[in-house]
Enzyme design. Sequence first.
Site, PDB file in Angstrom:
ATOM      1  N   ILE A   5      -0.605   6.770   8.638  1.00  0.00           N
ATOM      2  CA  ILE A   5      -1.631   5.781   8.946  1.00  0.00           C
ATOM      3  C   ILE A   5      -1.466   4.588   8.004  1.00  0.00           C
ATOM      4  O   ILE A   5      -2.227   4.404   7.048  1.00  0.00           O
ATOM      5  CB  ILE A   5      -3.041   6.397   8.827  1.00  0.00           C
ATOM      6  CG1 ILE A   5      -3.155   7.637   9.727  1.00  0.00           C
ATOM      7  CG2 ILE A   5      -4.104   5.375   9.231  1.00  0.00           C
ATOM      8  CD1 ILE A   5      -4.482   8.358   9.647  1.00  0.00           C
ATOM      9  N   PRO A   6      -0.449   3.769   8.246  1.00  0.00           N
ATOM     10  CA  PRO A   6      -0.241   2.610   7.377  1.00  0.00           C
ATOM     11  C   PRO A   6      -1.356   1.576   7.523  1.00  0.00           C
ATOM     12  O   PRO A   6      -1.863   1.349   8.625  1.00  0.00           O
ATOM     13  CB  PRO A   6       1.108   2.038   7.824  1.00  0.00           C
ATOM     14  CG  PRO A   6       1.442   2.679   9.110  1.00  0.00           C
ATOM     15  CD  PRO A   6       0.582   3.878   9.282  1.00  0.00           C
ATOM     16  N   HIS A   7      -1.739   1.003   6.393  1.00  0.00           N
ATOM     17  CA  HIS A   7      -2.781  -0.025   6.372  1.00  0.00           C
ATOM     18  C   HIS A   7      -2.588  -0.881   5.134  1.00  0.00           C
ATOM     19  O   HIS A   7      -1.811  -0.528   4.245  1.00  0.00           O
ATOM     20  CB  HIS A   7      -4.173   0.612   6.395  1.00  0.00           C
ATOM     21  CG  HIS A   7      -4.387   1.634   5.314  1.00  0.00           C
ATOM     22  ND1 HIS A   7      -3.830   2.904   5.377  1.00  0.00           N
ATOM     23  CD2 HIS A   7      -5.055   1.574   4.159  1.00  0.00           C
ATOM     24  CE1 HIS A   7      -4.174   3.578   4.296  1.00  0.00           C
ATOM     25  NE2 HIS A   7      -4.910   2.797   3.531  1.00  0.00           N
ATOM     26  N   GLY A   8      -3.275  -1.977   5.071  1.00  0.00           N
ATOM     27  CA  GLY A   8      -3.107  -2.915   3.967  1.00  0.00           C
ATOM     28  C   GLY A   8      -3.862  -2.515   2.708  1.00  0.00           C
ATOM     29  O   GLY A   8      -4.548  -1.496   2.668  1.00  0.00           O
ATOM     30  N   ARG A  61       0.852  -1.201   0.000  1.00  0.00           N
ATOM     31  CA  ARG A  61       0.000   0.000   0.000  1.00  0.00           C
ATOM     32  C   ARG A  61       0.884   1.247   0.000  1.00  0.00           C
ATOM     33  O   ARG A  61       0.654   2.191  -0.747  1.00  0.00           O
ATOM     34  CB  ARG A  61      -0.912  -0.015   1.232  1.00  0.00           C
ATOM     35  CG  ARG A  61      -1.500   1.332   1.600  1.00  0.00           C
ATOM     36  CD  ARG A  61      -2.563   1.813   0.668  1.00  0.00           C
ATOM     37  NE  ARG A  61      -3.725   0.949   0.760  1.00  0.00           N
ATOM     38  CZ  ARG A  61      -4.639   0.847  -0.178  1.00  0.00           C
ATOM     39  NH1 ARG A  61      -4.539   1.563  -1.270  1.00  0.00           N
ATOM     40  NH2 ARG A  61      -5.647   0.046  -0.040  1.00  0.00           N
TER      41      ARG A  61
END
Length: 142
Positions: free
Chosen positions: A62-65, A48
């Site tokens: 805001i790291p997310h998949g 991502r």
Amino acid sequence: MRDDLLDPRGVLLHESAGSREEAIRRCGRALVDVGAVAEPYIEAMLERERSISTYVGEGVAIPHGTAASKEDVKRDAICVVRFPDGVDWDGDQVTVCVGIAAKNDGHVPLLAALAEILLDPDRARTLREATEVHQVTKELTS
């Protein structure tokens, strides 16, 4: 924000990372450690980031998949990982990463709640400067 989204074990306030990738891996590991995601989700978080930066301003990312990684999410959750010395995020300094794991559209209310906090300079500063887990949980669940 719902109280059950933030496990206090997922609040890590004294971490260090030599790179953005290392910081994202640390966030992913925190989500794995609280039982919110399966191991492959960490790679999806990195994927991502390669497609679009998760930096949102105020020293926060805001790291997310990816959409495809939702199958690796066991339950909606967030983690808060603080890097007091900062991490270079493609030219920006990040001191707080809020990792998100969400099934379906569970990330939408999470992002809305985080945006509300980050738009308030005092609340954003509280997150950036927190040294105690209870400060973070209070800020995110009140």
